[in-house]
Scaffold this motif. Structure first.
Motif, PDB file in Angstrom:
ATOM      1  N   THR A  93       1.061  -1.149   0.091  1.00  0.00           N
ATOM      2  CA  THR A  93       0.216  -0.012  -0.352  1.00  0.00           C
ATOM      3  C   THR A  93       0.785   1.051   0.302  1.00  0.00           C
ATOM      4  OG1 THR A  93      -1.734  -0.759   1.052  1.00  0.00           O
ATOM      5  CG2 THR A  93      -1.628   1.129   1.342  1.00  0.00           C
ATOM      6  N   ALA A  94       2.029   1.065   1.017  1.00  0.00           N
ATOM      7  CA  ALA A  94       2.793   2.115   0.806  1.00  0.00           C
ATOM      8  C   ALA A  94       3.607   2.750  -0.076  1.00  0.00           C
ATOM      9  CB  ALA A  94       3.566   2.223   1.810  1.00  0.00           C
ATOM     10  N   ILE A  95       3.992   1.941  -1.250  1.00  0.00           N
ATOM     11  CA  ILE A  95       4.607   1.465  -2.702  1.00  0.00           C
ATOM     12  C   ILE A  95       2.921   2.250  -3.244  1.00  0.00           C
ATOM     13  CG2 ILE A  95       6.038   0.437  -4.971  1.00  0.00           C
ATOM     14  CD1 ILE A  95       6.883  -1.821  -2.032  1.00  0.00           C
ATOM     15  N   GLN A  96       2.309   1.671  -3.059  1.00  0.00           N
ATOM     16  CA  GLN A  96       1.232   2.584  -5.072  1.00  0.00           C
ATOM     17  C   GLN A  96       0.874   3.375  -4.176  1.00  0.00           C
ATOM     18  OE1 GLN A  96       1.444  -0.346  -7.034  1.00  0.00           O
ATOM     19  NE2 GLN A  96      -0.381   0.400  -6.987  1.00  0.00           N
ATOM     20  N   ALA A  97       0.943   3.992  -2.947  1.00  0.00           N
ATOM     21  CA  ALA A  97       0.275   4.940  -2.552  1.00  0.00           C
ATOM     22  C   ALA A  97       1.626   6.373  -2.678  1.00  0.00           C
ATOM     23  CB  ALA A  97      -0.016   5.464  -1.249  1.00  0.00           C
ATOM     24  N   MET A  98       2.783   6.140  -3.313  1.00  0.00           N
ATOM     25  CA  MET A  98       3.737   6.967  -3.490  1.00  0.00           C
ATOM     26  C   MET A  98       3.686   7.090  -4.492  1.00  0.00           C
ATOM     27  SD  MET A  98       7.440   5.982  -0.829  1.00  0.00           S
ATOM     28  CE  MET A  98       8.179   6.550  -1.551  1.00  0.00           C
ATOM     29  N   LEU A  99       3.744   5.948  -5.350  1.00  0.00           N
ATOM     30  CA  LEU A  99       3.735   5.885  -6.753  1.00  0.00           C
ATOM     31  C   LEU A  99       2.465   6.243  -7.256  1.00  0.00           C
ATOM     32  CD1 LEU A  99       4.669   2.323  -7.623  1.00  0.00           C
ATOM     33  CD2 LEU A  99       6.511   4.215  -8.602  1.00  0.00           C
ATOM     34  N   GLU A 100       1.544   6.555  -6.885  1.00  0.00           N
ATOM     35  CA  GLU A 100       0.226   6.929  -6.959  1.00  0.00           C
ATOM     36  C   GLU A 100       0.300   9.037  -7.258  1.00  0.00           C
ATOM     37  OE1 GLU A 100      -2.835   4.804  -5.354  1.00  0.00           O
ATOM     38  OE2 GLU A 100      -2.494   3.811  -6.728  1.00  0.00           O
ATOM     39  N   THR A 101       0.752   9.006  -5.903  1.00  0.00           N
ATOM     40  CA  THR A 101       0.802  10.243  -5.773  1.00  0.00           C
ATOM     41  C   THR A 101       2.059  11.816  -6.456  1.00  0.00           C
ATOM     42  OG1 THR A 101       2.255   9.727  -3.403  1.00  0.00           O
ATOM     43  CG2 THR A 101       0.072  10.053  -3.503  1.00  0.00           C
ATOM     44  N   GLY A 102       2.546  10.760  -7.180  1.00  0.00           N
ATOM     45  CA  GLY A 102       4.020  10.778  -7.557  1.00  0.00           C
ATOM     46  C   GLY A 102       5.296  11.432  -6.960  1.00  0.00           C
ATOM     47  N   ARG A 103       4.780  11.259  -5.611  1.00  0.00           N
ATOM     48  CA  ARG A 103       6.387  11.479  -5.029  1.00  0.00           C
ATOM     49  C   ARG A 103       6.934  10.206  -4.805  1.00  0.00           C
ATOM     50  NH1 ARG A 103       5.031  14.441   0.995  1.00  0.00           N
ATOM     51  NH2 ARG A 103       3.511  16.002  -0.301  1.00  0.00           N
ATOM     52  N   ILE A 104       7.748   9.819  -5.541  1.00  0.00           N
ATOM     53  CA  ILE A 104       8.675   9.073  -6.138  1.00  0.00           C
ATOM     54  C   ILE A 104      10.116   9.441  -5.741  1.00  0.00           C
ATOM     55  CG2 ILE A 104       9.138   7.531  -8.181  1.00  0.00           C
ATOM     56  CD1 ILE A 104       6.424   8.270  -9.703  1.00  0.00           C
ATOM     57  N   ASP A 105      10.695   8.757  -4.641  1.00  0.00           N
ATOM     58  CA  ASP A 105      11.282   8.300  -4.868  1.00  0.00           C
ATOM     59  C   ASP A 105      12.428   7.272  -4.440  1.00  0.00           C
ATOM     60  OD1 ASP A 105      14.268   8.713  -3.182  1.00  0.00           O
ATOM     61  OD2 ASP A 105      13.381   9.319  -1.013  1.00  0.00           O
ATOM     62  N   PRO A 106      12.848   6.930  -5.735  1.00  0.00           N
ATOM     63  CA  PRO A 106      13.769   5.307  -6.324  1.00  0.00           C
ATOM     64  C   PRO A 106      14.349   4.762  -5.574  1.00  0.00           C
ATOM     65  CG  PRO A 106      13.653   7.616  -7.964  1.00  0.00           C
ATOM     66  CD  PRO A 106      13.627   7.891  -6.270  1.00  0.00           C
ATOM     67  N   LEU A 107      15.442   5.974  -4.559  1.00  0.00           N
ATOM     68  CA  LEU A 107      15.584   4.900  -2.913  1.00  0.00           C
ATOM     69  C   LEU A 107      15.305   4.465  -2.163  1.00  0.00           C
ATOM     70  CD1 LEU A 107      18.440   3.760  -2.654  1.00  0.00           C
ATOM     71  CD2 LEU A 107      18.722   5.998  -1.579  1.00  0.00           C
ATOM     72  N   ARG A 108      13.544   5.178  -2.149  1.00  0.00           N
ATOM     73  CA  ARG A 108      13.070   4.215  -0.916  1.00  0.00           C
ATOM     74  C   ARG A 108      12.326   3.533  -1.283  1.00  0.00           C
ATOM     75  NH1 ARG A 108      10.449   6.863   3.755  1.00  0.00           N
ATOM     76  NH2 ARG A 108       8.388   6.043   4.365  1.00  0.00           N
ATOM     77  N   ILE A 109      11.888   3.832  -2.646  1.00  0.00           N
ATOM     78  CA  ILE A 109      10.917   2.565  -3.285  1.00  0.00           C
ATOM     79  C   ILE A 109      11.836   1.347  -3.238  1.00  0.00           C
ATOM     80  CG2 ILE A 109       9.834   1.569  -5.286  1.00  0.00           C
ATOM     81  CD1 ILE A 109       8.794   5.096  -5.366  1.00  0.00           C
ATOM     82  N   GLN A 110      12.733   1.263  -3.880  1.00  0.00           N
ATOM     83  CA  GLN A 110      13.826   0.325  -4.100  1.00  0.00           C
ATOM     84  C   GLN A 110      13.800  -0.190  -2.156  1.00  0.00           C
ATOM     85  OE1 GLN A 110      17.926   0.979  -5.314  1.00  0.00           O
ATOM     86  NE2 GLN A 110      17.992  -0.881  -5.836  1.00  0.00           N
ATOM     87  N   ARG A 111      14.546  -0.064  -1.556  1.00  0.00           N
ATOM     88  CA  ARG A 111      14.515  -0.197   0.121  1.00  0.00           C
ATOM     89  C   ARG A 111      12.943  -0.976   0.063  1.00  0.00           C
ATOM     90  NH1 ARG A 111      17.703   4.985   2.461  1.00  0.00           N
ATOM     91  NH2 ARG A 111      19.417   4.252   1.276  1.00  0.00           N
TER      92      ARG A 111
END
Length: 68
Positions: free
Chosen positions: A25-43
């Motif tokens: 859910t957290a990953i999806q929310a980050m992707l949907e809001t446009g707040r994409i931090d690639p390093l955080r998503i990878q972690r």
């Protein structure tokens, strides 16, 4: 395996499944809001994968693969 041990594994399994879903859910929310931090998503994805591996290991303990 005793009933108490199995019950503890089932509780841990439920906790891990919930944590796995929360990370998804957290990953999806980050992707949907446009707040994409690639390093955080990878972690988060790496943590999610580690949790999934632990879930599979616990499921194997509860219901072992029996070769017929």
């Amino acid at each position: 395996m005793t009933e108490d041990e199995e019950q503890e594994l089932r509780i841990e399994l439920a906790r891990l499944r919930q944590e796995h879903a929360d990370l998804d859910t957290a990953i999806q929310a980050m992707l949907e809001t446009g707040r994409i931090d690639p390093l955080r998503i990878q972690r988060l994805k790496k943590k999610k994968l580690m949790i999934k591996d632990r879930i599979v290991a616990i499921e194997d303990q509860i219901v072992p693969d029996i070769i017929a």
